[in-house]
Write an enzyme that holds these catalytic residues in place. Structure first.
Site, PDB file in Angstrom:
ATOM      1  N   SER A 168       0.832  -1.201   0.000  1.00  0.00           N
ATOM      2  CA  SER A 168       0.000   0.000   0.000  1.00  0.00           C
ATOM      3  C   SER A 168       0.871   1.258   0.000  1.00  0.00           C
ATOM      4  O   SER A 168       1.655   1.470  -0.919  1.00  0.00           O
ATOM      5  CB  SER A 168      -0.956  -0.045   1.190  1.00  0.00           C
ATOM      6  OG  SER A 168      -1.928   0.953   1.108  1.00  0.00           O
TER       7      SER A 168
ATOM      8  N   ASP B 114     -10.152  -3.823  -4.707  1.00  0.00           N
ATOM      9  CA  ASP B 114      -9.334  -2.780  -4.086  1.00  0.00           C
ATOM     10  C   ASP B 114      -9.474  -1.476  -4.865  1.00  0.00           C
ATOM     11  O   ASP B 114      -9.350  -1.478  -6.091  1.00  0.00           O
ATOM     12  CB  ASP B 114      -7.868  -3.244  -4.093  1.00  0.00           C
ATOM     13  CG  ASP B 114      -6.922  -2.297  -3.395  1.00  0.00           C
ATOM     14  OD1 ASP B 114      -7.364  -1.230  -2.919  1.00  0.00           O
ATOM     15  OD2 ASP B 114      -5.725  -2.626  -3.331  1.00  0.00           O
TER      16      ASP B 114
ATOM     17  N   HIS C  62      -8.261  -4.716  -0.275  1.00  0.00           N
ATOM     18  CA  HIS C  62      -7.034  -4.033   0.131  1.00  0.00           C
ATOM     19  C   HIS C  62      -6.642  -4.470   1.547  1.00  0.00           C
ATOM     20  O   HIS C  62      -7.481  -4.578   2.438  1.00  0.00           O
ATOM     21  CB  HIS C  62      -7.251  -2.524   0.102  1.00  0.00           C
ATOM     22  CG  HIS C  62      -5.988  -1.739   0.253  1.00  0.00           C
ATOM     23  ND1 HIS C  62      -5.149  -1.496  -0.805  1.00  0.00           N
ATOM     24  CD2 HIS C  62      -5.415  -1.152   1.337  1.00  0.00           C
ATOM     25  CE1 HIS C  62      -4.116  -0.779  -0.389  1.00  0.00           C
ATOM     26  NE2 HIS C  62      -4.250  -0.570   0.911  1.00  0.00           N
TER      27      HIS C  62
END
Length: 347
Positions: free
Chosen positions: A185, A280, A310
Protein backbone atom coordinates in the site's frame (compact mmCIF):
# COMPACT_ATOMS: atom_id res chain seq x y z
CA UNK A 1 24.36 -7.95 18.31
CA UNK A 2 20.94 -8.02 19.99
CA UNK A 3 18.10 -10.40 19.21
CA UNK A 4 14.52 -9.73 20.22
CA UNK A 5 11.77 -12.29 19.69
CA UNK A 6 8.36 -10.68 19.86
CA UNK A 7 5.40 -12.33 21.62
CA UNK A 8 3.03 -14.38 19.52
CA UNK A 9 -0.32 -12.95 18.48
CA UNK A 10 -3.42 -14.53 19.94
CA UNK A 11 -5.55 -16.30 17.31
CA UNK A 12 -8.85 -14.70 16.39
CA UNK A 13 -11.89 -16.74 17.51
CA UNK A 14 -13.90 -18.26 14.69
CA UNK A 15 -17.09 -16.51 15.82
CA UNK A 16 -18.02 -14.28 12.90
CA UNK A 17 -19.89 -11.95 15.24
CA UNK A 18 -16.65 -10.87 16.92
CA UNK A 19 -15.99 -7.17 16.51
CA UNK A 20 -12.42 -5.92 16.70
CA UNK A 21 -13.37 -2.25 16.37
CA UNK A 22 -16.34 -0.10 17.43
CA UNK A 23 -19.48 -0.35 15.34
CA UNK A 24 -19.71 2.17 12.52
CA UNK A 25 -23.20 3.55 11.81
CA UNK A 26 -24.63 2.56 8.43
CA UNK A 27 -21.60 0.38 7.60
CA UNK A 28 -22.31 -1.89 4.63
CA UNK A 29 -20.36 -4.66 2.89
CA UNK A 30 -19.90 -4.26 -0.84
CA UNK A 31 -21.43 -6.78 -3.24
CA UNK A 32 -19.54 -9.60 -4.88
CA UNK A 33 -17.35 -10.65 -1.97
CA UNK A 34 -16.95 -14.27 -0.95
CA UNK A 35 -18.35 -15.15 2.49
CA UNK A 36 -14.89 -15.37 4.06
CA UNK A 37 -13.84 -11.96 2.75
CA UNK A 38 -17.19 -10.38 3.60
CA UNK A 39 -16.80 -11.72 7.13
CA UNK A 40 -13.40 -10.03 7.51
CA UNK A 41 -14.71 -6.76 6.05
CA UNK A 42 -17.61 -6.85 8.51
CA UNK A 43 -15.28 -7.72 11.36
CA UNK A 44 -12.95 -4.75 10.93
CA UNK A 45 -14.94 -2.35 8.81
CA UNK A 46 -14.42 1.21 9.95
CA UNK A 47 -11.16 0.57 11.76
CA UNK A 48 -9.54 3.48 9.95
CA UNK A 49 -12.46 5.90 9.80
CA UNK A 50 -11.71 9.58 10.22
CA UNK A 51 -12.64 11.39 13.42
CA UNK A 52 -11.22 8.93 15.98
CA UNK A 53 -8.28 9.98 18.11
CA UNK A 54 -5.18 9.37 15.99
CA UNK A 55 -3.31 7.48 18.69
CA UNK A 56 -6.31 5.17 19.15
CA UNK A 57 -6.64 4.68 15.39
CA UNK A 58 -2.99 3.65 15.21
CA UNK A 59 -3.38 1.28 18.15
CA UNK A 60 -6.43 -0.36 16.58
CA UNK A 61 -4.75 -0.71 13.19
CA UNK A 62 -1.82 -2.60 14.70
CA UNK A 63 -4.08 -4.69 16.95
CA UNK A 64 -6.29 -5.73 14.03
CA UNK A 65 -3.42 -6.68 11.72
CA UNK A 66 -1.74 -8.76 14.38
CA UNK A 67 -5.00 -10.42 15.40
CA UNK A 68 -5.97 -11.42 11.86
CA UNK A 69 -2.55 -12.73 10.93
CA UNK A 70 -1.66 -16.42 11.00
CA UNK A 71 0.22 -18.09 13.82
CA UNK A 72 3.45 -16.14 14.16
CA UNK A 73 6.23 -18.25 12.61
CA UNK A 74 9.55 -18.83 14.30
CA UNK A 75 12.53 -17.32 12.54
CA UNK A 76 16.28 -17.61 12.94
CA UNK A 77 16.79 -14.13 14.41
CA UNK A 78 15.26 -10.71 14.79
CA UNK A 79 17.62 -7.81 15.31
CA UNK A 80 16.74 -4.22 16.19
CA UNK A 81 18.87 -1.45 14.74
CA UNK A 82 18.81 2.32 15.29
CA UNK A 83 20.52 4.46 12.67
CA UNK A 84 21.30 8.17 12.67
CA UNK A 85 19.76 10.34 9.96
CA UNK A 86 19.62 14.10 9.40
CA UNK A 87 16.09 13.98 10.87
CA UNK A 88 17.10 11.99 13.96
CA UNK A 89 17.04 8.37 15.02
CA UNK A 90 15.41 5.81 12.70
CA UNK A 91 14.41 2.35 13.94
CA UNK A 92 14.86 -0.73 11.77
CA UNK A 93 14.05 -4.39 12.41
CA UNK A 94 16.01 -7.13 10.60
CA UNK A 95 14.41 -10.54 10.10
CA UNK A 96 16.90 -13.27 9.23
CA UNK A 97 15.39 -16.55 7.98
CA UNK A 98 18.54 -18.68 8.31
CA UNK A 99 22.23 -18.75 9.02
CA UNK A 100 24.80 -20.15 6.62
CA UNK A 101 28.20 -19.74 5.06
CA UNK A 102 27.16 -17.10 2.52
CA UNK A 103 25.56 -13.65 2.76
CA UNK A 104 21.81 -13.51 2.12
CA UNK A 105 19.88 -11.20 -0.20
CA UNK A 106 17.69 -8.57 1.46
CA UNK A 107 14.48 -6.64 0.95
CA UNK A 108 14.11 -3.21 2.53
CA UNK A 109 10.44 -3.25 3.61
CA UNK A 110 7.99 -0.38 4.17
CA UNK A 111 4.71 -1.06 5.95
CA UNK A 112 1.35 0.15 4.71
CA UNK A 113 -1.19 2.28 6.53
CA UNK A 114 -1.75 5.36 4.41
CA UNK A 115 1.49 7.00 5.59
CA UNK A 116 -0.56 7.63 8.77
CA UNK A 117 -0.92 4.35 10.69
CA UNK A 118 1.07 1.13 10.90
CA UNK A 119 4.42 0.36 12.47
CA UNK A 120 6.98 -2.39 12.88
CA UNK A 121 4.56 -4.42 15.02
CA UNK A 122 1.56 -4.19 12.67
CA UNK A 123 3.58 -5.95 9.95
CA UNK A 124 5.78 -8.14 12.12
CA UNK A 125 4.10 -11.41 11.13
CA UNK A 126 4.13 -10.48 7.44
CA UNK A 127 7.84 -9.68 7.59
CA UNK A 128 8.55 -13.05 9.19
CA UNK A 129 6.51 -14.78 6.50
CA UNK A 130 8.26 -12.92 3.71
CA UNK A 131 11.68 -13.76 5.11
CA UNK A 132 10.83 -17.46 5.24
CA UNK A 133 9.11 -17.54 1.84
CA UNK A 134 11.83 -15.65 -0.02
CA UNK A 135 14.98 -16.61 1.87
CA UNK A 136 15.76 -12.91 2.22
CA UNK A 137 16.67 -10.81 5.19
CA UNK A 138 13.72 -8.45 5.57
CA UNK A 139 14.76 -5.02 6.85
CA UNK A 140 11.63 -3.23 8.06
CA UNK A 141 11.73 0.56 8.35
CA UNK A 142 9.86 2.48 11.06
CA UNK A 143 9.58 5.63 8.95
CA UNK A 144 8.02 8.85 10.24
CA UNK A 145 4.25 9.10 9.86
CA UNK A 146 1.90 11.83 8.70
CA UNK A 147 0.25 14.14 9.54
CA UNK A 148 3.02 14.98 12.02
CA UNK A 149 5.64 14.28 9.35
CA UNK A 150 4.17 14.76 5.86
CA UNK A 151 5.86 14.21 2.50
CA UNK A 152 8.74 14.03 1.88
CA UNK A 153 9.63 12.76 5.38
CA UNK A 154 8.82 9.06 4.70
CA UNK A 155 10.80 9.19 1.44
CA UNK A 156 13.74 10.80 3.21
CA UNK A 157 13.69 8.11 5.88
CA UNK A 158 13.47 5.40 3.24
CA UNK A 159 16.41 6.84 1.34
CA UNK A 160 18.55 7.01 4.48
CA UNK A 161 17.64 3.41 5.31
CA UNK A 162 18.50 2.26 1.78
CA UNK A 163 21.89 3.99 1.83
CA UNK A 164 22.64 2.56 5.26
CA UNK A 165 21.71 -0.97 4.17
CA UNK A 166 23.83 -0.69 1.03
CA UNK A 167 26.83 0.59 2.99
CA UNK A 168 26.65 -1.81 5.92
CA UNK A 169 25.36 -4.94 4.16
CA UNK A 170 28.66 -6.89 4.47
CA UNK A 171 28.71 -6.35 8.22
CA UNK A 172 25.16 -7.74 8.42
CA UNK A 173 25.95 -10.85 6.36
CA UNK A 174 23.85 -9.40 3.55
CA UNK A 175 24.98 -9.45 -0.08
CA UNK A 176 25.34 -5.77 -1.11
CA UNK A 177 24.71 -6.79 -4.73
CA UNK A 178 21.37 -8.42 -3.86
CA UNK A 179 19.29 -5.71 -2.21
CA UNK A 180 15.71 -4.93 -3.21
CA UNK A 181 12.85 -2.79 -1.91
CA UNK A 182 9.35 -3.87 -0.95
CA UNK A 183 6.19 -2.57 0.66
CA UNK A 184 2.43 -2.82 0.83
CA UNK A 185 0.00 0.00 0.00
CA UNK A 186 1.62 3.28 1.12
CA UNK A 187 4.78 1.27 1.74
CA UNK A 188 4.62 0.10 -1.87
CA UNK A 189 4.49 3.75 -2.88
CA UNK A 190 7.65 4.48 -0.89
CA UNK A 191 9.42 1.44 -2.36
CA UNK A 192 8.49 2.42 -5.93
CA UNK A 193 9.66 6.00 -5.42
CA UNK A 194 12.96 4.81 -3.97
CA UNK A 195 13.56 2.51 -6.95
CA UNK A 196 13.09 5.46 -9.32
CA UNK A 197 15.31 7.68 -7.18
CA UNK A 198 18.06 5.04 -6.97
CA UNK A 199 18.01 4.66 -10.76
CA UNK A 200 18.18 8.40 -11.35
CA UNK A 201 20.96 8.98 -8.82
CA UNK A 202 23.13 6.09 -9.97
CA UNK A 203 22.54 3.87 -6.96
CA UNK A 204 22.34 2.18 -4.61
CA UNK A 205 21.87 -0.56 -7.18
CA UNK A 206 18.66 -2.55 -6.66
CA UNK A 207 18.08 -6.11 -7.80
CA UNK A 208 14.29 -6.12 -7.43
CA UNK A 209 11.16 -4.51 -6.06
CA UNK A 210 8.04 -6.10 -4.55
CA UNK A 211 4.99 -3.85 -4.63
CA UNK A 212 1.92 -5.16 -2.81
CA UNK A 213 -1.25 -3.30 -3.89
CA UNK A 214 0.85 -0.12 -4.18
CA UNK A 215 -0.36 3.48 -4.27
CA UNK A 216 1.11 4.79 -7.51
CA UNK A 217 -1.13 7.78 -8.38
CA UNK A 218 -2.40 9.89 -5.51
CA UNK A 219 -4.95 11.70 -7.68
CA UNK A 220 -7.33 8.77 -6.99
CA UNK A 221 -8.82 9.25 -10.45
CA UNK A 222 -8.69 5.75 -11.95
CA UNK A 223 -11.95 3.76 -12.30
CA UNK A 224 -11.33 1.29 -9.48
CA UNK A 225 -11.35 4.17 -6.99
CA UNK A 226 -15.00 4.70 -7.84
CA UNK A 227 -16.05 1.10 -8.50
CA UNK A 228 -14.80 0.03 -5.04
CA UNK A 229 -15.34 3.29 -3.18
CA UNK A 230 -17.31 1.78 -0.27
CA UNK A 231 -17.80 -1.58 1.39
CA UNK A 232 -14.43 -3.13 0.56
CA UNK A 233 -12.43 -2.29 3.69
CA UNK A 234 -10.42 0.67 2.34
CA UNK A 235 -12.94 3.33 1.30
CA UNK A 236 -12.42 6.25 -1.02
CA UNK A 237 -13.11 8.63 1.89
CA UNK A 238 -10.43 6.97 4.01
CA UNK A 239 -7.93 6.97 1.16
CA UNK A 240 -8.42 10.66 0.43
CA UNK A 241 -8.00 11.41 4.14
CA UNK A 242 -4.70 9.51 4.12
CA UNK A 243 -3.53 11.43 1.06
CA UNK A 244 -4.48 14.71 2.73
CA UNK A 245 -2.43 13.72 5.78
CA UNK A 246 0.55 12.80 3.64
CA UNK A 247 0.58 15.85 1.36
CA UNK A 248 -0.46 18.40 4.01
CA UNK A 249 -1.70 20.86 1.41
CA UNK A 250 1.35 20.59 -0.84
CA UNK A 251 0.37 20.70 -4.52
CA UNK A 252 2.57 17.80 -5.58
CA UNK A 253 0.18 15.09 -6.75
CA UNK A 254 1.72 15.15 -10.23
CA UNK A 255 5.27 14.76 -8.89
CA UNK A 256 6.67 11.25 -9.44
CA UNK A 257 8.15 11.38 -5.93
CA UNK A 258 4.54 11.29 -4.73
CA UNK A 259 2.86 9.49 -7.63
CA UNK A 260 5.43 7.17 -9.24
CA UNK A 261 2.99 6.34 -12.05
CA UNK A 262 3.65 9.92 -13.22
CA UNK A 263 7.37 9.30 -13.80
CA UNK A 264 8.66 10.35 -17.22
CA UNK A 265 10.30 6.98 -17.87
CA UNK A 266 10.35 3.48 -16.42
CA UNK A 267 13.32 1.89 -18.13
CA UNK A 268 16.28 0.90 -16.00
CA UNK A 269 14.16 -0.17 -13.04
CA UNK A 270 14.77 -3.54 -11.37
CA UNK A 271 12.69 -6.68 -12.02
CA UNK A 272 9.38 -6.23 -10.26
CA UNK A 273 6.73 -8.32 -8.51
CA UNK A 274 3.32 -6.67 -8.16
CA UNK A 275 0.41 -8.01 -6.12
CA UNK A 276 -3.10 -6.56 -6.56
CA UNK A 277 -6.56 -7.27 -5.16
CA UNK A 278 -9.68 -7.38 -7.30
CA UNK A 279 -11.94 -5.41 -4.91
CA UNK A 280 -9.33 -2.78 -4.09
CA UNK A 281 -9.70 0.93 -4.91
CA UNK A 282 -6.00 0.79 -5.82
CA UNK A 283 -6.42 -2.08 -8.30
CA UNK A 284 -6.06 0.05 -11.42
CA UNK A 285 -2.97 1.80 -10.06
CA UNK A 286 -1.17 -1.51 -9.61
CA UNK A 287 -2.26 -2.72 -13.05
CA UNK A 288 -1.16 0.51 -14.69
CA UNK A 289 2.23 0.42 -13.01
CA UNK A 290 2.81 -3.15 -14.13
CA UNK A 291 1.90 -2.11 -17.66
CA UNK A 292 4.26 0.87 -17.69
CA UNK A 293 7.14 -1.23 -16.43
CA UNK A 294 6.51 -4.00 -18.96
CA UNK A 295 6.25 -1.49 -21.81
CA UNK A 296 9.66 -0.12 -20.77
CA UNK A 297 11.21 -3.58 -20.94
CA UNK A 298 11.35 -4.19 -17.17
CA UNK A 299 10.68 -7.84 -16.20
CA UNK A 300 7.36 -7.84 -14.32
CA UNK A 301 5.33 -10.55 -12.66
CA UNK A 302 1.85 -9.33 -11.73
CA UNK A 303 -0.30 -11.57 -9.54
CA UNK A 304 -3.91 -10.47 -9.08
CA UNK A 305 -6.17 -11.96 -6.39
CA UNK A 306 -9.55 -11.29 -7.90
CA UNK A 307 -11.68 -11.93 -4.80
CA UNK A 308 -9.50 -10.07 -2.27
CA UNK A 309 -9.69 -6.59 -0.73
CA UNK A 310 -7.03 -4.03 0.13
CA UNK A 311 -4.86 -5.10 3.04
CA UNK A 312 -5.53 -8.81 2.68
CA UNK A 313 -1.90 -9.95 2.78
CA UNK A 314 -1.64 -9.26 6.52
CA UNK A 315 -4.75 -11.35 7.26
CA UNK A 316 -3.54 -14.89 6.66
CA UNK A 317 -5.21 -16.15 9.84
CA UNK A 318 -8.58 -15.62 8.18
CA UNK A 319 -7.81 -15.40 4.46
CA UNK A 320 -5.77 -18.30 3.02
CA UNK A 321 -5.16 -16.24 -0.13
CA UNK A 322 -2.82 -14.06 1.93
CA UNK A 323 -0.50 -16.96 2.61
CA UNK A 324 -0.67 -18.03 -1.04
CA UNK A 325 0.28 -14.52 -2.10
CA UNK A 326 3.34 -14.59 0.14
CA UNK A 327 4.37 -17.93 -1.33
CA UNK A 328 3.80 -16.49 -4.81
CA UNK A 329 6.14 -13.60 -4.02
CA UNK A 330 8.87 -16.08 -3.15
CA UNK A 331 8.29 -18.03 -6.36
CA UNK A 332 8.13 -14.86 -8.44
CA UNK A 333 11.48 -13.63 -7.15
CA UNK A 334 12.97 -17.02 -7.92
CA UNK A 335 11.50 -17.13 -11.42
CA UNK A 336 12.89 -13.68 -12.15
CA UNK A 337 16.29 -15.07 -11.13
CA UNK A 338 16.84 -11.65 -9.57
CA UNK A 339 19.32 -12.93 -7.02
CA UNK A 340 21.39 -15.15 -9.26
CA UNK A 341 24.13 -17.27 -7.75
CA UNK A 342 26.49 -15.88 -10.39
CA UNK A 343 26.70 -12.48 -8.69
CA UNK A 344 27.04 -13.69 -5.12
CA UNK A 345 23.38 -13.58 -4.22
CA UNK A 346 21.05 -16.49 -4.10
CA UNK A 347 17.65 -17.35 -2.71
Amino acid sequence: MSTNVLPLSKPVPADSSLRLVPDVPDFVVGPGLSPEVADVVTLIGGSATAGRNLAETRRIFTQVRRALGPTVPDIASIREEVINTPAGKLNLRLYRPSFGFRPLPALLFFHGGGWTVGDLDSHDTLCRQLAIATGHVIVAVDYRLAPENPWPAPIEDGWEALRWLSNYAPLLAIDPLAIGVAGDSAGGNIAAVLALKARDEGGPALKGQVLIYPCTDLSASLPSHFAHADGYLLTRKQYLAYVANYLAGQDVEQDWRVSPLRAARFDGLPPTVIITAGFDPLLDEGRAYAGRLAAAGVPVIHRSYADMVHGFITMGGRLPAANRAIADIGRALASHDIYAFSDGGGI
